[in-house]
Motif scaffolding. Structure first.
Motif, short mmCIF file in Angstrom:
data_model
loop_
_atom_site.label_atom_id
_atom_site.label_comp_id
_atom_site.label_asym_id
_atom_site.label_seq_id
_atom_site.Cartn_x
_atom_site.Cartn_y
_atom_site.Cartn_z
N ARG A 171 0.85 -1.16 -0.08
CA ARG A 171 0.05 0.15 0.04
C ARG A 171 0.90 1.18 0.04
O ARG A 171 0.59 2.40 -0.81
N GLU A 172 1.87 1.23 0.63
CA GLU A 172 2.89 2.35 0.78
C GLU A 172 3.41 2.82 -0.47
O GLU A 172 3.58 3.85 -0.88
N VAL A 173 3.81 1.70 -1.20
CA VAL A 173 4.43 1.69 -2.79
C VAL A 173 3.46 2.50 -3.58
O VAL A 173 3.62 3.41 -4.34
N LEU A 174 1.99 1.83 -3.34
CA LEU A 174 1.13 2.63 -4.25
C LEU A 174 0.79 4.00 -4.02
O LEU A 174 0.42 4.77 -4.91
N ARG A 175 0.85 4.19 -2.61
CA ARG A 175 0.50 5.67 -2.11
C ARG A 175 1.79 6.56 -3.16
O ARG A 175 1.34 7.56 -3.33
N GLY A 176 3.02 6.11 -2.90
CA GLY A 176 4.00 6.87 -3.28
C GLY A 176 3.74 7.04 -5.02
O GLY A 176 4.12 8.04 -5.28
N LEU A 177 3.27 5.80 -5.56
CA LEU A 177 3.15 6.01 -7.03
C LEU A 177 2.04 6.85 -7.37
O LEU A 177 2.22 7.82 -8.39
N SER A 178 1.02 6.95 -6.45
CA SER A 178 0.05 8.01 -6.87
C SER A 178 0.44 9.35 -6.83
O SER A 178 0.24 10.13 -7.80
#
Lengths: 434, 252
Positions: A171-178
């Motif tokens: 989830r953290e990786v996804l947040r960073g990508l967003s």
């Protein structure tokens, strides 16, 4: 007789050349030669188990490996009558968007823009236009990071499986990508400035037929189950052979396609020709600002269509991630797959260079009995030759250097992926009795 | 003087050349550190003269590949095979010695009216079957970290040290749950050479063997273990062959 040839095209993926034969100012023959070695993908898939197919067939092409991988998964699921969850579909779309961003950024900034500005490649271009090249590389990296987050790595993904994923993305990786995707969207004015400033040669050579998948929902999309041609015809993906009609030619390891006897074009320009009005307001604004007016028969605008899709993909990916995070990612139990009878599965997707078809016959144990893979570049080859012939007729008598650079420009506008196009076509059948 | 470098692709998916282009943050520094003479995938106007290092991707699958490879070998001091196709034959080599003619007939039909130089297929094979290879960096595709470390070593006049141990060792170091033990999965981690950080088992996916075998790969033991776990012989043989058919065929 005089032959004008480009022995080995640079800045395209794979190995191909162009040969045009003139008799005086008359064009005798035009060949887009494909001498990439054949790898016989379809026969070597025969006998392989259903779960091995995506990981083998994605090796057709590195740039479109996520596309081949997901299309193969969808074909297996079609054979099984399996519908995946909305979460799985969204994650797969993210993998696709990562591929689209990476591939379009690579083609536009490293392979095509140097043509417009008179450079031999991105490396000399970087000396005079460092900002543009760095922008392209940072967008390309963002696309790759998105593919890594979902698929496990940027080339030849491993994490997507029939029915779901090996492991859900962090989830953290996804947040960073967003966050990075939104920042990249802020770079849209720089992309607009670059493309609005390019002088676009007119290669409106001959009336074009455009073919693209119809998006499943109301929005623009790279997934669909119906094939739309600009002739007005519509086909179910299971009837794809009525569109692709492939035939062997003697100067190419890739087969040629014709729809009702006519060459056709697939890719960004074809997609926007059909569904450009379904793009988001921001992407539509970018199209207007860079001077892309549809319909057009000038293939050079395929580059501009890719730039519009690049912006749309950044926006769509950010929205998808935010939606997934808001809904909360949920662990889904692995799908249990059982085979009891022979089945056939077919799927199509829109990959960076156009419509990709995968179709497999499986035996009662789920082993491949026959395989058929038809790539966008293979479909475009006949259309490339049509455009080259028209250009050769119009430019006959011009100096050789001018002819060659125009021919190269036309071919590169299609963003050909020659490795993809060479694999094989006819149904390979083998008796699977032990 | 900067080392003169050429980057070439034979029959392949171009994934190893793309892996280099995927080093977006390092790419401009890399090209500044070398004298890049030929990289047709990314740049026009190649200069095909003497080289210090040639990186070659892909399998030898047609006469054209063989002639290019021999020409490169004559011109270069060091020849580096990049990727599993160049190192082991890879996926193209799944179409074996006796199968090329049949595959060609099935794909293209019986009679092909072809120009000279077209449809001259060879049984796909790794580079080392034809020329001396100074260094082989396997991977499908190669790992960016190994590529960058390898480039750094070469720039300092040395050959890089690559792991010889299997993926299994990296998997243990990461404390992943063993898929072979837990699920009885046909994981090829015990045979496959390390360097990927055991990516697939870390994602609950059994190793497919895409990097090719490690030096000490014990094919017989893996075969026996998978058979004990209930995998049928044909399945095991097929999976072992996927990425390194020329060597696995004789081992398994």
């Amino acid at each position: 007789m005089e032959r004008i040839s480009v022995a080995h095209l640079a800045r395209v993926e794979g190995h191909g050349g162009i040969e045009v034969t003139f008799s005086g100012n008359r064009v005798v023959d035009v060949n887009f030669e494909i001498f990439e070695g054949s790898r016989f993908f379809e026969p070597l898939l025969v006998g392989r188990s259903w779960d091995e197919v995506p990981g083998i067939v994605c090796r057709v092409c590195a740039i479109c490996s996520s596309g081949h991988y997901v299309t193969a998964l969808k074909a297996v699921e079609d054979a099984l009558g399996l519908e995946v969850s909305a979460q799985t579909e969204a994650l797969r779309e993210l993998l696709f968007l990562g591929q689209m961003i990476e591939s379009h950024a690579l083609h536009l900034f490293c392979l095509a823009v140097p043509d417009f500005l008179g450079y031999s490649g991105a490396i000399p271009l970087a000396a005079d236009h460092p900002h543009e090249v760095r922008l392209g590389l940072s967008l390309k990296k963002l696309g790759n990071d998105l593919q890594t987050a979902i698929g496990g790595r940027p080339i030849h993904p491993v994490n997507a499986i029939v029915g779901g994923f090996g492991r859900l993305p962090d989830r953290e990786v996804l947040r960073g990508l967003s966050r990075r995707l939104r920042e990249a969207l802020g770079q849209a004015p720089a992309v607009v400035a670059l493309f609005a400033g390019l002088k676009v040669p007119n290669h409106s050579e001959s009336p074009a037929v455009y073919v693209a998948l119809e998006p499943e929902g109301r929005d623009f999309s790279f997934f669909g189950r119906r094939i739309s041609a600009s002739t007005g015809e519509v086909f179910d993906v299971h009837d794809y052979r009525k569109v692709t009609n492939e035939a062997v030619v003697g100067h190419s390891h890739a087969k040629h396609s014709r729809l009702n006897g006519r060459p056709y074009m697939v890719g960004s320009l074809a997609r926007l020709h059909h569904w450009g009005d379904r793009l988001t307001p921001q992407a539509q604004a970018v199209a207007r600002q860079i001077g892309l007016t549809l319909p057009t028969e000038n293939i050079m605008y395929n580059n501009h269509a890719q730039a519009v899709e690049l912006i749309w993909s950044l926006e769509r990916a950010a929205d998808l991630i935010d939606g997934l995070l808001a809904a909360g990612l949920t662990e889904e139990p692995p799908v249990r797959v059982t085979w009891s009878s022979p089945r056939t599965g077919t799927a199509a997707t829109e990959v960076p260079r156009g419509t990709l078809y995968h179709s497999y016959d499986f035996d009662a144990q789920g082993r491949v009995a026959a395989a058929d893979v038809i790539t966008p570049t293979a479909q475009n080859l006949a259309n490339v030759e049509k455009d080259l012939r028209a250009a050769a007729e119009r430019l006959a008598g011009k100096p050789e250097a001018e002819l060659v650079s125009n021919f190269e420009l036309i071919v590169r506008a299609y963003d050909p992926c020659i490795s993809c196009s060479v694999h094989l076509i006819r149904l390979a059948r083998r008796n699977l009795v032990k | 003087m900067k080392p003169r470098v050429g980057i070439y692709g034979l029959t392949s998916c171009a994934g190893d050349q793309l892996a280099l282009l995927n080093c977006e943050e390092e790419l401009l520094a890399i090209v500044a550190a070398v004298d890049l003479r030929s990289f047709v995938m990314a740049q026009s106007n190649p200069d095909e003269t003497e080289l210090d290092v040639a990186f070659v991707e892909g399998a030898v699958a047609q006469l054209r590949d063989l002639r290019l490879l021999q020409d490169i070998r004559q011109r270069t001091k060091l020849l580096v095979a990049i990727g599993t196709c160049a190192t082991w034959g890879g996926i193209p080599a799944l179409t074996g010695e006796n199968e090329v003619a049949g595959a060609k007939r099935r794909v293209y039909g019986g009679e092909i009216k072809a120009k000279a130089g077209f449809f001259e297929n060879l049984p796909p094979s790794p580079l080392s079957r034809h020329v001396k290879v100074d260094l082989a960096v396997p991977g499908c595709p190669i790992e960016a970290e190994q590529l960058l470390q390898g480039l750094a070593s070469l720039l300092h006049g040395d050959l890089p040290r690559l792991p010889k141990f299997p993926v299994c060792a990296e998997c243990k170091m990461k404390e992943n749950t063993c898929l072979l033990v837990k699920d009885g999965a046909a994981c090829l981690g015990p045979l496959t050479v390390a360097g990927c950080g055991a990516r697939c088992p870390g994602l609950n996916r059994p190793c497919m063997g895409c990097r090719g075998p490690s030096d000490e790969a014990n094919f017989a033991a893996e075969f026996r273990r998978l058979a004990e776990l209930g995998h049928d012989e044909e399945t095991i043989r097929r999976r072992l062959r996927t990425f390194a058919a020329p060597v696995a065929a004789s081992e398994a």
